[in-house]
Scaffold this active site. Structure first.
Site, PDB file in Angstrom:
ATOM      1  N   HIS A 128      27.847  30.732  25.817  1.00 29.58           N
ATOM      2  CA  HIS A 128      29.182  30.214  26.137  1.00 29.58           C
ATOM      3  C   HIS A 128      29.932  31.109  27.123  1.00 29.58           C
ATOM      4  O   HIS A 128      30.980  30.700  27.632  1.00 29.58           O
ATOM      5  CB  HIS A 128      30.027  30.060  24.874  1.00 29.58           C
ATOM      6  N   ASP A 165      20.498  25.103  21.267  1.00 32.03           N
ATOM      7  CA  ASP A 165      21.606  25.322  20.351  1.00 32.03           C
ATOM      8  C   ASP A 165      22.322  24.002  20.083  1.00 32.03           C
ATOM      9  O   ASP A 165      22.274  23.078  20.909  1.00 32.03           O
ATOM     10  CB  ASP A 165      22.578  26.317  20.990  1.00 32.03           C
ATOM     11  N   HIS A 167      25.408  23.578  20.227  1.00 28.44           N
ATOM     12  CA  HIS A 167      26.521  23.524  21.170  1.00 28.44           C
ATOM     13  C   HIS A 167      25.991  23.613  22.606  1.00 28.44           C
ATOM     14  O   HIS A 167      25.024  24.329  22.881  1.00 28.44           O
ATOM     15  CB  HIS A 167      27.483  24.688  20.937  1.00 28.44           C
ATOM     16  N   ASP A 246      21.429  26.487  15.007  1.00 27.75           N
ATOM     17  CA  ASP A 246      22.497  25.847  14.247  1.00 27.75           C
ATOM     18  C   ASP A 246      22.429  24.324  14.281  1.00 27.75           C
ATOM     19  O   ASP A 246      23.317  23.657  13.732  1.00 27.75           O
ATOM     20  CB  ASP A 246      23.872  26.330  14.709  1.00 27.75           C
TER      21      ASP A 246
END
Length: 310
Positions: A128, A165, A167, A246
């Site tokens: 990120h 991931d 995200h 995740d």
């Protein structure tokens, strides 16, 4: 050649509060599972060196670097807030340097042929972190820094970044917009933090958004239809993996339904591409994964395939 396992004790000294899901126990859960599953002896363990500011500066602006370095709190201050869920503690600078340094050292070792491939068990995570901003638990973008080193120091002409991931890796995408030498392929839950990844930014980003409660079968189909043709067309000379776990069905950070077998399958697809075009060269670095048991089991599944133990 063997699979490298890069980490550093300082990565466990960075913490953002006892309530925070991105916690030091994540690395211990991985290590415990590797021992329990008897994978640990088959890995070549290496201590991560700190990254140089020159390497970090290939991706991040000087102001982004300074914002972290200049706001490390004293032991009496405990924390400095970068955003609502990203904090610095007195050890965060050293942890961030070693997290990026692990990915750099792994890249050097794999390119030089000292290792077949490598996994970096590090934190803070990175995908990120944009060139100008740390966010989403991430300080420096470890995978982007390593990919830049492969291109700009080792002279590779084409690399791929695979991000699984839950995200979207907005920071990695931002680091390579318009960079034809880099193909980024990812899947991620949408709509979901950081609410990005759905804009068309060109042929060198294959972002596949999936709705909540999608399972492994749906993800495998999307990977086969979208990632693999793009990876074959790009013919990467090295593959970097933002390895977030995740999307596991036991991880309540997201709402996807992957299990260990899905991560093993994804790793095998990546290895097949790497064997065909990249002399098997893969560097994988830990991103998310917050259910400690699921994280440990998923990393073990990932490493079993990388090390040829499955």
């Amino acid at each position: 050649m063997r699979t490298g396992f890069f980490t550093h004790a300082d990565c466990s000294r960075h913490e953002m509060g006892g309530w925070h899901p991105e916690c030091p126990e994540r690395l211990q859960a991985i290590q415990d599972q590797l021992i329990a599953s008897r994978i640990d002896p088959f890995l070549q363990h290496r201590e991560a060196p700190p990254a140089s500011l020159e390497d970090i500066g290939r991706v991040h602006t000087q102001s982004a670097i300074a914002r972290i370095r200049d706001h490390i709190p004293s032991p009496s201050e405990h924390y400095y807030s970068l955003d609502g869920d990203t904090f610095l503690n007195p050890f965060s600078w050293d942890a961030a340097l070693h997290a990026a340094g692990a990915a750099i050292a792994a890249t050097d070792a794999v390119v030089k042929g000292e290792l077949a491939n490598a996994f970096c068990a590090v934190r803070p995570p990175g995908h990120h972190a944009t060139p100008t901003e740390s966010m989403g638990f991430c300080l420096f973008n470890n995978v982007a820094i390593a990919a830049r080193r492969a291109l700009d120091v080792h002279g590779l002409e084409r690399v791929a970044i695979v991000d699984f991931d839950v995200h979207h890796g907005n920071g990695t995408e931002a680091a390579f917009v318009g960079e034809d030498r880099v193909l980024m392929v990812s899947f991620f839950q949408h709509p979901f933090y950081p609410y990005s990844g759905t804009s068309d930014i060109g042929a060198h980003a294959v972002n596949v958004s999936v709705p909540a409660y999608s399972g492994g079968d749906q993800v495998r189909q999307l990977v086969t239809q979208n990632w693999l043709p793009a990876l074959h067309a790009h013919r990467p000379q090295m593959i970097f993996v933002s390895a977030g776990f995740d999307a596991h069905r036991e991880d309540d950070m997201g709402q996807l339904g992957l299990v260990e077998a899905d991560y093993a399958w994804l790793t095998q697809q990546i290895m097949t591409i790497a064997d065909q075009y990249a002399q098997g060269r893969i560097v994988s670095s830990l991103e998310g994964g917050y259910n400690l048991s699921a994280l440990g089991r998923s990393v073990a599944a990932h490493l079993k395939v990388l090390a040829g133990l499955d």
